[in-house]
Design a protein around this motif. Sequence first.
Motif, PDB file in Angstrom:
ATOM      1  N   GLU A 300      58.348  41.170  39.069  1.00  0.00           N
ATOM      2  CA  GLU A 300      58.305  40.212  40.170  1.00  0.00           C
ATOM      3  C   GLU A 300      58.257  38.761  39.697  1.00  0.00           C
ATOM      4  OE1 GLU A 300      56.693  42.966  40.073  1.00  0.00           O
ATOM      5  OE2 GLU A 300      57.369  44.046  41.871  1.00  0.00           O
ATOM      6  N   THR A 303      62.879  35.525  36.812  1.00  0.00           N
ATOM      7  CA  THR A 303      63.881  34.819  37.605  1.00  0.00           C
ATOM      8  C   THR A 303      64.747  35.830  38.357  1.00  0.00           C
ATOM      9  OG1 THR A 303      65.505  34.832  35.817  1.00  0.00           O
ATOM     10  CG2 THR A 303      63.949  32.991  35.868  1.00  0.00           C
ATOM     11  N   PRO A 304      65.392  35.415  39.435  1.00  0.00           N
ATOM     12  CA  PRO A 304      66.224  36.369  40.186  1.00  0.00           C
ATOM     13  C   PRO A 304      67.323  37.014  39.339  1.00  0.00           C
ATOM     14  CG  PRO A 304      65.799  34.420  41.518  1.00  0.00           C
ATOM     15  CD  PRO A 304      65.260  34.128  40.157  1.00  0.00           C
ATOM     16  N   ARG A 307      65.727  39.535  36.984  1.00  0.00           N
ATOM     17  CA  ARG A 307      65.291  40.709  37.747  1.00  0.00           C
ATOM     18  C   ARG A 307      66.497  41.561  38.152  1.00  0.00           C
ATOM     19  NH1 ARG A 307      62.306  38.113  40.946  1.00  0.00           N
ATOM     20  NH2 ARG A 307      63.774  37.884  42.699  1.00  0.00           N
ATOM     21  N   LEU A 308      67.591  40.896  38.512  1.00  0.00           N
ATOM     22  CA  LEU A 308      68.815  41.621  38.849  1.00  0.00           C
ATOM     23  C   LEU A 308      69.334  42.391  37.641  1.00  0.00           C
ATOM     24  CD1 LEU A 308      71.251  42.103  40.830  1.00  0.00           C
ATOM     25  CD2 LEU A 308      72.275  40.074  39.790  1.00  0.00           C
ATOM     26  N   ALA A 623      65.770  29.272  49.728  1.00  0.00           N
ATOM     27  CA  ALA A 623      65.491  30.446  48.916  1.00  0.00           C
ATOM     28  C   ALA A 623      64.022  30.827  48.954  1.00  0.00           C
ATOM     29  CB  ALA A 623      65.923  30.181  47.471  1.00  0.00           C
ATOM     30  N   PRO A 628      63.250  39.107  47.993  1.00  0.00           N
ATOM     31  CA  PRO A 628      63.718  39.185  46.600  1.00  0.00           C
ATOM     32  C   PRO A 628      65.186  39.592  46.498  1.00  0.00           C
ATOM     33  CG  PRO A 628      61.532  40.144  46.796  1.00  0.00           C
ATOM     34  CD  PRO A 628      61.980  39.830  48.190  1.00  0.00           C
ATOM     35  N   ASP A 630      67.563  39.046  48.706  1.00  0.00           N
ATOM     36  CA  ASP A 630      68.386  37.911  49.120  1.00  0.00           C
ATOM     37  C   ASP A 630      68.408  36.822  48.054  1.00  0.00           C
ATOM     38  OD1 ASP A 630      69.051  39.106  51.501  1.00  0.00           O
ATOM     39  OD2 ASP A 630      67.413  38.174  52.623  1.00  0.00           O
ATOM     40  N   ARG A 631      67.293  36.650  47.349  1.00  0.00           N
ATOM     41  CA  ARG A 631      67.277  35.655  46.279  1.00  0.00           C
ATOM     42  C   ARG A 631      68.180  36.079  45.127  1.00  0.00           C
ATOM     43  NH1 ARG A 631      61.669  35.046  47.628  1.00  0.00           N
ATOM     44  NH2 ARG A 631      61.027  36.508  45.987  1.00  0.00           N
ATOM     45  N   GLU A 632      68.238  37.379  44.854  1.00  0.00           N
ATOM     46  CA  GLU A 632      69.156  37.849  43.814  1.00  0.00           C
ATOM     47  C   GLU A 632      70.600  37.584  44.219  1.00  0.00           C
ATOM     48  OE1 GLU A 632      68.323  41.919  43.083  1.00  0.00           O
ATOM     49  OE2 GLU A 632      66.286  41.565  42.341  1.00  0.00           O
ATOM     50  N   SER A 635      71.293  33.940  43.912  1.00  0.00           N
ATOM     51  CA  SER A 635      71.436  33.523  42.511  1.00  0.00           C
ATOM     52  C   SER A 635      72.827  33.863  41.987  1.00  0.00           C
ATOM     53  CB  SER A 635      70.355  34.192  41.656  1.00  0.00           C
ATOM     54  OG  SER A 635      70.549  35.601  41.605  1.00  0.00           O
TER      55      SER A 635
END
Length: 666
Positions: A300, A303-304, A307-308, A623, A628, A630-632, A635
């Motif tokens: 968590e 960064t997006p 994490r992606l 953002a 999370p 949607d942030r990915e 990004s």
Amino acid sequence: MAPPADDLQRPRLVDLMTLLAPFPGRAAAATRVALICALTTLVTTAYGTPEAALSAYVVFFLIRPDRVASIVTSVAMLVLVSIIIGFVLFVALLVLDNPMSRVASIAGLSAVLLFVTSASKLRPVGAIIAMIVGFALDKLGSVPLGELATRALLYAWLMVAIPIGVTISVQLALGPSARKLAGDELAKRLRLAARVLRDPDAPRDALDACLRAGDEDVGKWLELSLLEGSSAHTDAAALRQARSATFAILVAADLVARERTARLPASFSEPLATTLERMAEMLDAGGYPVDIELSLPASESMTPLARLAVRHLRDAITGFAAITPEAASETRPKTHRGFFLGDALSNPDHVRYALKTTVAAMICYLLYSLLDWPGIHTCFITVYIVSLGTTAETVEKLALRIAGCVVGALAGTAMIVFVMPSLTTMAGLLSVVAIGAWLSAWVAFGSPRIAYAGFQIAFAFFLCVIQGPAPAFDLTIARDRTFGILLGNVVVYLIFTRVWPVSVAGRVDAALVDLRQRWEALSALAGTRLRRAQAAAAMARRGALENDIALTRFEPSWVRPSPDWVAARRQALAELHALEGPMFLLAERQPGDAGIGAWLKRLDADERTDGAARPRHPPAADASSASPADRERLSLLMLGDSRLIQLQPASRDRDVAKERAPHAPA
């Protein structure tokens, strides 16, 4: 595998050692070729068949990485050659008594057979077909009596049948299975991804080469493994899923390597890399990993993009060889295509290629016939071997042809002068043939920058040292045959650069449209394996296009497209290259994502307006209030936009600098 665009530059002495450096499988392939060439020479000399050198040279066109493909190619070649030789024999019986009719039939048969080769599925094996046609036609014109013509054409058939039989026997005994090659390639890619995750700042050349190559070869090997029985249907299905997952792993590793904000801490990169290496070991052992357990800390705080990347890697690893109901039900759309290509009758280049090659061959044929110099008849056969479809390829390969011919001729002459006089047995001749074949194969099966020279080295070397059923050292034969090879190269160069020259530009434009359509179709594919296969094919297509554009610099000034044309196509490919990763990851996250279509429309608008009025995208939502997931997604959109902005031509730098990324938060 298609070479990188930079890989098309002519090799320099400073990096020649790098091009000749060993890699897995290179020595084994060269050894098999050397053994097959030596055995072919033994059989041809034992039975006294003429042109044993050409029989040994045919081997280079029959070898494939796996034994099944080699055997299938060899059998298909034998059937095809039998049909061609039978047709030539039928014509020979009709025209042998009339010299004018004989010459006209040689030209007519050459043009027809070359057209069929260029405009049909025979194109991949066109060089060997053309050489056989050339040899058969040469024999047709050199014997006046029916019985002798029949015997000569029978020898032409044996010239191919003998190496085919030897190749099948050796490949059955020593050739690697398709299953092993597929497993080795997947293992190599997993180890490469592991190295990138551990050291993202390391050179990415190998990773780029794998993405550029696509995974079509692995898919073919898996299909062939079913044909030869080295894989059960369940194993092949699992390995097809592994092939798909490996491509996804490479894309995620490329994201980590290229983007600083996607870098992973050691607590993530180390367990991921270790797991990939263990999976590679299982593939090397002949199996494949299932039920993979992967323990990673919480992501968590990352960064997006990081994490992606972690989520993408985890999903691909844990489902590496898992056959889900969705994957099992996926079927690739079948395209029913006939024997001839779609443009066989509409594209005049097929006819022009056949006519140009025939004209070049007939010039050589008439030249050595009128000069009564049969020793240079190799110029006639050389024309069929070295003729290529475009002017760029003809010029680009010319230096490799001449260099290979000179090296092979010098090596053959050195053998004649210093080695042959001391040889008294057939074993000595076979040893010389094996050494020359091994060295030539080492070059031919290496980097595309020098591979073509390897074929020419073998051709010239065999023609020099294989002069009969025993060791011989007649320098006149070596001189005449080498001169014939060089003469054939010069005639082809002059004809193909000045008569109906074909620029590679037309092929580039058509392929660029096809590439755009591939990426547009990606967003409509819901099946995971089909989507990944489509993305892999599109990346490989882009790599091939870059190679074609690089070839334009070899075209003469009256054929070469303008610098603006080249710059525009390079820019278009660079933009698609920049968007490949983001588009694929968006499609993996949610098939049919609107961001993919928006990017492609934006590229189309840029081309129509030349960047003067690029359409603006509406600003994305804040953002900080997005989920999370949607942030990915945001990004990835920002990543694609930033890459496109960085690629804007220098003339628009000031305008671009004032723009904000279309997907940047307000």
